[in-house]
Each structure stands twice: as structure tokens, then as C-alpha cells.
Scaffold this active site. Structure first.
Site, PDB file in Angstrom:
ATOM      1  N   PHE A 148       0.862  -1.187   0.000  1.00  0.00           N
ATOM      2  CA  PHE A 148       0.000   0.000   0.000  1.00  0.00           C
ATOM      3  C   PHE A 148       0.895   1.233   0.000  1.00  0.00           C
ATOM      4  O   PHE A 148       1.633   1.476   0.950  1.00  0.00           O
ATOM      5  CB  PHE A 148      -0.947   0.055   1.204  1.00  0.00           C
ATOM      6  CG  PHE A 148      -1.844   1.266   1.129  1.00  0.00           C
ATOM      7  CD1 PHE A 148      -3.015   1.240   0.390  1.00  0.00           C
ATOM      8  CD2 PHE A 148      -1.475   2.463   1.729  1.00  0.00           C
ATOM      9  CE1 PHE A 148      -3.817   2.378   0.269  1.00  0.00           C
ATOM     10  CE2 PHE A 148      -2.267   3.607   1.613  1.00  0.00           C
ATOM     11  CZ  PHE A 148      -3.438   3.555   0.878  1.00  0.00           C
ATOM     12  N   ASP A 233       9.375   3.007   1.988  1.00  0.00           N
ATOM     13  CA  ASP A 233       8.169   3.770   2.323  1.00  0.00           C
ATOM     14  C   ASP A 233       7.907   3.595   3.814  1.00  0.00           C
ATOM     15  O   ASP A 233       7.360   2.578   4.249  1.00  0.00           O
ATOM     16  CB  ASP A 233       6.982   3.289   1.485  1.00  0.00           C
ATOM     17  CG  ASP A 233       5.703   4.075   1.787  1.00  0.00           C
ATOM     18  OD1 ASP A 233       5.668   4.805   2.802  1.00  0.00           O
ATOM     19  OD2 ASP A 233       4.735   3.949   1.014  1.00  0.00           O
ATOM     20  N   LYS A 262       2.321  11.017   7.234  1.00  0.00           N
ATOM     21  CA  LYS A 262       1.485  10.760   8.406  1.00  0.00           C
ATOM     22  C   LYS A 262       1.950  11.511   9.660  1.00  0.00           C
ATOM     23  O   LYS A 262       1.672  12.682   9.783  1.00  0.00           O
ATOM     24  CB  LYS A 262       1.357   9.252   8.616  1.00  0.00           C
ATOM     25  CG  LYS A 262       0.565   8.596   7.455  1.00  0.00           C
ATOM     26  CD  LYS A 262      -0.109   7.299   7.804  1.00  0.00           C
ATOM     27  CE  LYS A 262      -1.158   6.933   6.767  1.00  0.00           C
ATOM     28  NZ  LYS A 262      -0.708   6.024   5.728  1.00  0.00           N
TER      29      LYS A 262
HETATM   30  C1  LIG Z   1      -0.921   6.051   4.290  1.00  0.00           C
HETATM   31  C2  LIG Z   1       0.196   5.559   3.454  1.00  0.00           C
HETATM   32  C3  LIG Z   1       0.518   6.160   2.225  1.00  0.00           C
HETATM   33  C4  LIG Z   1      -0.307   7.272   1.623  1.00  0.00           C
HETATM   34  O1  LIG Z   1      -0.388   8.386   2.441  1.00  0.00           O
HETATM   35  P1  LIG Z   1      -1.555   9.494   2.180  1.00  0.00           P
HETATM   36  O2  LIG Z   1      -1.167  10.626   3.076  1.00  0.00           O
HETATM   37  O3  LIG Z   1      -2.844   8.842   2.581  1.00  0.00           O
HETATM   38  O4  LIG Z   1      -1.512   9.826   0.741  1.00  0.00           O
HETATM   39  C5  LIG Z   1       1.613   5.684   1.542  1.00  0.00           C
HETATM   40  N1  LIG Z   1       2.351   4.664   2.009  1.00  0.00           N
HETATM   41  C6  LIG Z   1       2.068   4.048   3.182  1.00  0.00           C
HETATM   42  C7  LIG Z   1       2.939   2.936   3.663  1.00  0.00           C
HETATM   43  C8  LIG Z   1       0.971   4.460   3.931  1.00  0.00           C
HETATM   44  O5  LIG Z   1       0.661   3.832   5.069  1.00  0.00           O
END
Ligand SMILES: *Cc1c(COP(=O)(O)O)cnc(C)c1O
Length: 409
Positions: A148, A233, A262
Site C-alpha cells: 500500500f 516507504d 502521516k
Molecule cells: C498512508 C500511506 C501512504 C499514503 O499516504 P496518504 O497521506 O494517505 O496519501 C503511503 N504509504 C504508506 C505505507 C501508507 O501507510
């Protein structure tokens, strides 16, 4: 006092109104939050709930952490937005301290997580053409199944979740998908066209999937040997959640590029960033990439305060210490409604016995017990409380889970 213009609206009314006017791209639990502090949120009827989701880790420091709120207030009274057409007096310190915290050289500030991922992809491709020498428009990026990374058209192009993809094609080419936690598959997929391997060090949305020990170190060794970038990520796994500043630190790994988001915004404003080596981020020249809001003074002020909290090491330590309590509590529930779980720090994916209901069912039952959680897929729920939670509060959440599982049995 003057009478309110409109009577306050209750939960049922607000939920029905949302349902009528908002796009149905979410299916929230039936609770309407109107205020919050620390780990506690309160709904419009004044009921209190323990927040065990923490905005998918956007609220690592809890709701309205005093130092963060104070930093935001002070900045609101001075300067909020300049755009990058001009310099602002908050950005340099934010970038310096964020780079130092993560052991990297340079920072590309953005807003949302998906933008950080998109920016990481663009930078990796440009690095492949300018530094590695991949022929024009031939760069590939290797990603993992069940990833994700966000919701943009390019990002869903390499998702393996049909719900996230279906109906949104045509998709962006240039991605290769390999199984997660499989170094042999990665070895086979990476070739001379590969710009980067892009991975979550722990797959959050997939259910807090933790790879085997040695996998991340193996990815680091492989990418270095084959001459491509390792882009981690850490948007959900980073900034204290797992007991370290970054989840890759559990294996002593330093990626070429780290994506953050986040919690970087302190639960106040969206703040994300690509942090990386000079050789990589240095490929960008004026006009080639940007964002109107990226690096704005309000975001930088809050982000600097977030970095300041993490510089103390206190939150990482709490996550590690309370993570042991969480693990112990979940271990006791295995065989009593829980069929298995994975956890690191204050982060757990808990597989509920499907006979007892879906993750959604468990979420609704916990809501009635005053605990907020979110399901991921099927019968899995995720626990990711704010790192400011006390041991007593954590134990009460585990007791609530034990209770709803016992009732369902
Ligand atoms: C939440 C998340 C995203 C996307 O972040 P948004 O601020 O919702 O666009 C990307 N990578 C990971 C691992 C995430 O948990």
C-alpha cells in the site's frame, strides 16, 4: 449569550447527512468525533473512546500534543504560506533536523504520503537516466505484492488490490511486482533497467506484515550490488511507531531514499517528505518538480516540533517498552478468539477467528466498549495507539478486546 443559530446535530443526523452528500469512498465506524486529547476522543453525545488507531499513525504523539499545538499556534500568528517562490524562515531548520534524524543528506518537502511516493518514483527514475545510464523511458521500479503506497493513478497501477485498481485504468507502466519477503524473486526481477526497489519495511495496510529477519538487510545488499536504489516507504512504519525512529533501523539498514508522511504533520497538517542521499535528490533542478504547499512555514514549524519530539528518543522508547506489553497481552489471547498476530513496537495486526466475525464486526463491538480500532482485510484488525498511551490504558484496550471476543464465542 446569544442563542445558537442551529441546534447541535446528533450522531445519527450527521451520519445520515454525510451519507447523502459525501462520496462513498469510505465506510467509517458509526461514531462522530467532535473533540480529542491525547489518546481519548469524544463524540458529539459526549461519549469517550480510547483511540487505538491514531489516524493510521498520523497521531503518533496523540491528539493535540501540547508542544505541537503550541508550535502551530505560534506559527499561525506569524506566517502560514509563502509558496516556494520565496524562501521562508522555517524551512531550513526543518530540513536540517529531519535529514539529521534520518541519517540522510537532503529533503524534498511535500504534503501527503501519496505525493511523497510519487516524488520518490520521479526522483528514482531521473536518477536512473542521469546517473545510472538507463536508456530514456525504460526505467523499471520493483515493488512488492500486497503493497500500500497510496491512491494516485500511478500508485494504484502497481497495487495488487483489485478494489483499489478496478475501474481506474489505463495504468502507468514501468513497475514489476514480486512477492514480499522473497529475496530470490527480487534477485530475478532487478536488472539493468531497474531504478529502484520500493518497499514498505513493514506492510501496514496488508495487516502489519513483518518480513523475516534479514530481509531488509538482504534488500540493501542486493540493491547495492546490482546498482539500483532502495526506497523505503516509512510513511506508516516510521517516526517512532515500531520502537525506532525508522523501521529499517531494526536491521541496521540505511536506504538511499526514505518516504515519510502521516506523523510528520503531528496530526495537525499534512506534511510529507522524501529524504535521501545527495546523489539521488540532487538530480532535481528548478522547475522539474514541486508543490504549492510543500514546505510551507506552518508545515515546517509543526514538522520541526515533531522532529524535536523524536530527537529525545522518548517516544521510540515508549513504543518499544509498551510494545512488549502489547505483545504479551495478544499472546494471551491466542486460542481465545485470536488465531495469530504480528507486532513490532506499538503496532499489531491481529487475526481474529473468522467464526467470531469479520474485522469490521469486532471493530463495531469494540466501539460499543469505548475502543476505536480499524479492520484491514477480512478478519484482521490493526492496533496502533498513540505512543503517549499509558500502560494502564493499553491494558484496558486489551481487556476490551478479550471481552468482545469472549462474548462472540
Ligand atoms: C498512508 C500511506 C501512504 C499514503 O499516504 P496518504 O497521506 O494517505 O496519501 C503511503 N504509504 C504508506 C505505507 C501508507 O501507510
Amino acid at each position: 449569550m446569544t442563542a445558537p443559530v442551529r441546534a447541535a446535530r446528533g450522531s445519527a443526523d450527521l451520519i445520515a447527512a454525510e451519507d447523502a452528500v459525501l462520496a462513498h469512498n469510505y465506510h467509517p465506524l458509526p461514531v462522530v468525533v467532535s473533540r480529542a486529547e491525547g489518546v481519548w476522543v469524544e463524540d458529539v453525545e459526549g461519549r469517550r473512546y480510547l483511540d487505538m488507531l491514531a489516524g493510521y499513525s498520523a497521531l503518533n504523539f496523540g491528539h493535540r500534543h501540547p508542544a505541537l499545538i503550541d508550535a502551530a499556534h505560534r506559527q499561525l500568528d506569524r506566517l502560514t504560506l509563502t509558496s516556494r517562490a520565496f524562501h521562508n524562515d522555517r524551512l531550513a531548520e526543518f530540513a536540517e533536523r529531519l535529514a539529521a534524524l534520518t541519517g540522510q543528506d537532503m529533503v524534498l518537502p511535500m504534503n501527503t504520503g501519496a505525493e511523497a511516493v510519487e516524488s520518490g518514483i520521479k526522483v528514482a527514475r531521473k536518477w536512473a537516466y542521469e546517473v545510472k545510464g538507463v536508456p530514456a523511458d525504460r526505467a523499471t521500479i520493483v515493488v512488492a505484492a500486497d503493497n500500500f503506497h497510496g491512491r494516485t493513478t500511478t500508485i494504484v497501477s502497481f497495487s495488487t488490490d483489485e478494489t483499489a485498481r478496478s475501474g481506474f485504468g489505463p495504468f502507468t507502466p514501468g513497475f514489476r511486482i514480486v512477492p514480499y519477503n522473497d529475496l530470490a524473486a527480487l534477485e530475478e526481477a532487478v536488472d539493468d533497467t531497474t531504478a529502484a526497489v520500493l518497499l514498505e519495511p513493514i506492510q501496514g495496510e496488508a495487516g502489519v506484515n513483518i518480513p523475516d529477519d534479514g530481509y531488509l538487510a538482504g534488500v540493501r545488499e542486493l540493491t547495492r550490488r546490482k546498482g539500483c536504489l532502495f526506497v523505503a516507504d516509512e510513511i506508516q512504519s516510521g517516526l517512532g511507531r515500531t520502537g525506532r525512529t525508522l523501521a529499517v533501523e531494526h536491521e541496521g539498514v540505511v536506504p538511499d531514499v526514505v518516504l515519510l508522511g502521516k506523523a510528520l504533520g503531528g496530526g495537525i497538517v499534512p506534511v510529507s517528505a522524501v529524504v535521501g542521499r545527495r546523489e539521488v535528490l540532487g538530480v532535481l533542478r528548478p522547475g522539474e518538480h514541486g508543490s504549492t504547499f510543500g514546505g510551507n512555514p506552518l508545515a515546517a514549524a509543526v514538522g520541526t516540533e515533531v522532529v524535536g519530539l523524536l530527537e529525545t528518543g522518548e517516544f521510540q522508547q515508549r513504543a518499544a517498552d509498551l510494545g512488549a506489553v502489547l505483545r504479551e497481552g495478544l499472546t494471551e489471547l491466542v486460542g481465545r478468539g485470536v488465531v495469530g498476530f504480528r507486532s513490532r513496537g506499538l503496532w499489531a495486526g491481529v487475526d481474529i477467528d473468522p467464526a467470531l466475525g469479520t474485522g469490521r464486526d469486532v471493530g463495531e463491538r469494540l466501539l460499543r466498549e469505548g475502543v476505536l480500532v480499524k479492520d484491514t482485510h477480512g478478519s484482521t484488525i490493526r492496533l496502533a495507539p498513540p505512543l503517549v498511551i499509558t500502560e494502564e490504558e493499553l491494558r484496558s484496550a486489551l481487556e476490551a478486546l478479550e471481552k468482545v471476543l469472549a462474548q462472540a464465542a
